[in-house]
Write an enzyme that holds these catalytic residues in place. Structure first.
Site, PDB file in Angstrom:
ATOM      1  N   LYS A  30      -6.353 -13.476  10.440  1.00  0.00           N
ATOM      2  CA  LYS A  30      -5.647 -12.574  11.346  1.00  0.00           C
ATOM      3  C   LYS A  30      -5.334 -13.175  12.733  1.00  0.00           C
ATOM      4  CE  LYS A  30      -6.357  -8.276   8.983  1.00  0.00           C
ATOM      5  NZ  LYS A  30      -7.389  -8.123   7.961  1.00  0.00           N
ATOM      6  N   TYR A  48     -14.431  -4.594   2.687  1.00  0.00           N
ATOM      7  CA  TYR A  48     -13.073  -5.041   2.374  1.00  0.00           C
ATOM      8  C   TYR A  48     -12.982  -6.530   2.689  1.00  0.00           C
ATOM      9  CZ  TYR A  48      -8.094  -5.813   2.346  1.00  0.00           C
ATOM     10  OH  TYR A  48      -6.850  -6.324   2.061  1.00  0.00           O
ATOM     11  N   TYR A  53       0.813  -1.222   0.000  1.00  0.00           N
ATOM     12  CA  TYR A  53       0.000   0.000   0.000  1.00  0.00           C
ATOM     13  C   TYR A  53       0.843   1.267   0.000  1.00  0.00           C
ATOM     14  CZ  TYR A  53      -3.590  -3.322   1.597  1.00  0.00           C
ATOM     15  OH  TYR A  53      -4.444  -4.387   1.724  1.00  0.00           O
ATOM     16  N   ASP A  91     -17.440 -12.702   6.963  1.00  0.00           N
ATOM     17  CA  ASP A  91     -15.989 -12.551   6.913  1.00  0.00           C
ATOM     18  C   ASP A  91     -15.569 -11.960   8.254  1.00  0.00           C
ATOM     19  OD1 ASP A  91     -13.391 -11.743   6.639  1.00  0.00           O
ATOM     20  OD2 ASP A  91     -13.660 -10.701   4.736  1.00  0.00           O
TER      21      ASP A  91
END
Ligand SMILES: *Cc1c(COP(=O)(O)O)cnc(C)c1O
Length: 395
Positions: free
Chosen positions: A246, A132, A6, A219
């Site tokens: 994560k 996202y 990014y 999600d």
């Protein structure tokens, strides 16, 4: 050289070089920083946790990896068994992969094939605006964040709606016979700007998915393991497919899970080979990742992490109460997440270095200044993080 994420490589700030990490702290050569980002929200137990480090070491002495193609092993068996009881409802069928994005791909592939296995064609996905779901192509397609994926604007096979019940009802009314699934980040949309919404939206989504036989996918790569103040949002409304990543391994190794319920699994369970799920990441079920994930879940349960998270919410609410500034649009708090949304991105320019000098690592993006701290943080450390955020506006 390293191509960083990014970043415009030509103009990026030199990254801070981390030389050590322990508990909530990251160490550089000249500074000790409280990590208010938890390494992209994953390091829930803090760094160098003795139990987690030991889990990896002892498994590495045995073997680090064997593939799941035609083979199996104790760490993956033990983890999937644990997940069967740890996850809500009948989300008992565990498909492992190496990252959240891939686990989302697997979930979407399951949803699409679920219907083709029945001989019906449903090629549209319903998703949320500001969603996202990761950086791989299908995940980008169902995502809706121009700031991450502006180079890939064209969308087909996906409809985006805001988190409003009227929009939800309208979408199901119009498109239900084309929809294979509705995918959401439940209650808290992370990378889309720490946007929070009400559980009533998800309850209605569950009803409509049942009514029209559309699969509901949560999600929870970011929200799982307590971040919203719930163990999983799936404890409140149970999806057909749950995606975790994560924090799954306590942030030790990249690994992710796509857990399907009985209904989804039965859609593939057949004498016909063509109805099998054709997916198999090389490192799925990695033995080091599974060993550390199991220990991470045990810590989460045995050391009452939900209570730790309640304390974080309480302290955050107390410290942020009454705080305001004309440059701030909104302050949002949910579970172990606090976000100060400012009106203009330039308000946050320079904050990262400001925080660094005060012993806090932070990584605001766009108009969002947030903290998602490791759950083992002490009150004093958390107050330091929040004070640093407030101090920026009081300069
Ligand atoms: C981070 C994230 C992903 C992608 O996970 P990776 O491990 O980075 O591929 C997917 N969904 C959500 C909600 C996330 O926050």
């Amino acid at each position: 050289m390293i191509w960083y994420p990014y970043e415009q490589m030509k103009t990026m700030r030199k990254p801070y070089k981390i030389t050590d990490a322990e508990g909530v702290f990251l160490y550089t050569e000249d500074q000790k920083l409280i990590d208010s980002v938890s390494s992209w929200w994953s390091v829930i137990h803090g760094y160098k946790h003795p139990v987690l480090t030991e889990a990896i070491k002892s498994q590495a002495d045995n073997f680090s990896h064997v593939m799941l193609g035609g083979l199996t092993h104790e760490p993956v068996l033990a983890l999937s068994k644990k997940l069967e009881s740890f996850l809500p409802g009948d989300l008992n069928y565990c498909f492992f992969s190496d990252s959240g994005s891939v686990a989302v791909e697997v979930a979407l592939k399951m949803a699409l094939q679920f219907y083709t296995n029945r001989g019906s064609r449903r090629d549209t996905v319903l998703a949320l605006t500001h969603a996202y779901h990761g950086d791989t192509f299908k995940a980008m397609e169902v995502g809706d964040d121009e700031d991450y994926h502006f180079a890939f604007a064209e969308k087909k096979g996906v409809i985006h709606i805001p988190t409003e019940i009227s929009a939800l009802e309208e979408a199901f009314d119009k498109y239900h016979d084309r929809l294979n699934c509705f995918i959401v980040e439940p209650l808290l949309q992370g990378a889309g700007g720490m946007r929070m919404y009400d559980i009533s939206f998800l309850k209605r989504a569950r009803e409509l998915c049942d009514k029209y036989d559309v699969l509901l996918i949560f999600d929870e790569v970011a929200t799982g393991f307590g971040r919203t103040g719930n163990r999983f949002v799936a404890d409140l409304v149970c999806p057909d497919i749950l995606v975790l990543g994560k924090a799954l391994t306590g942030g030790y190794i990249g690994h992710a899970l796509t857990a399907a319920n009985e209904k989804v699994f039965r859609g593939f369970y057949d004498d016909d080979d063509r109805h099998a799920l054709m997916h198999g990441p090389t490192f799925m079920g990695n033995a080091l990742a599974c060993s550390v994930a199991l220990k991470s879940i045990e810590l989460f349960e045995n050391e009452d992490y939900m209570e730790k998270i309640r304390r974080i919410t309480e302290i955050t609410e107390r410290e942020m109460a009454g705080f305001c500034d004309p440059r701030i649009k909104e302050i949002r708090i949910m579970g172990g997440c606090v976000c100060i949304e400012v009106r203009e991105a330039k308000t946050l320019t320079g904050f990262q270095q400001f925080a660094y000098e005060r012993g806090v690592f932070s990584r605001p993006f766009l108009t969002y200044l947030y903290a998602m701290v490791p759950y083992i943080i002490t009150e004093e450390q958390l107050v330091t993080v929040l004070d640093t955020m407030k101090a920026w506006f009081r300069r």
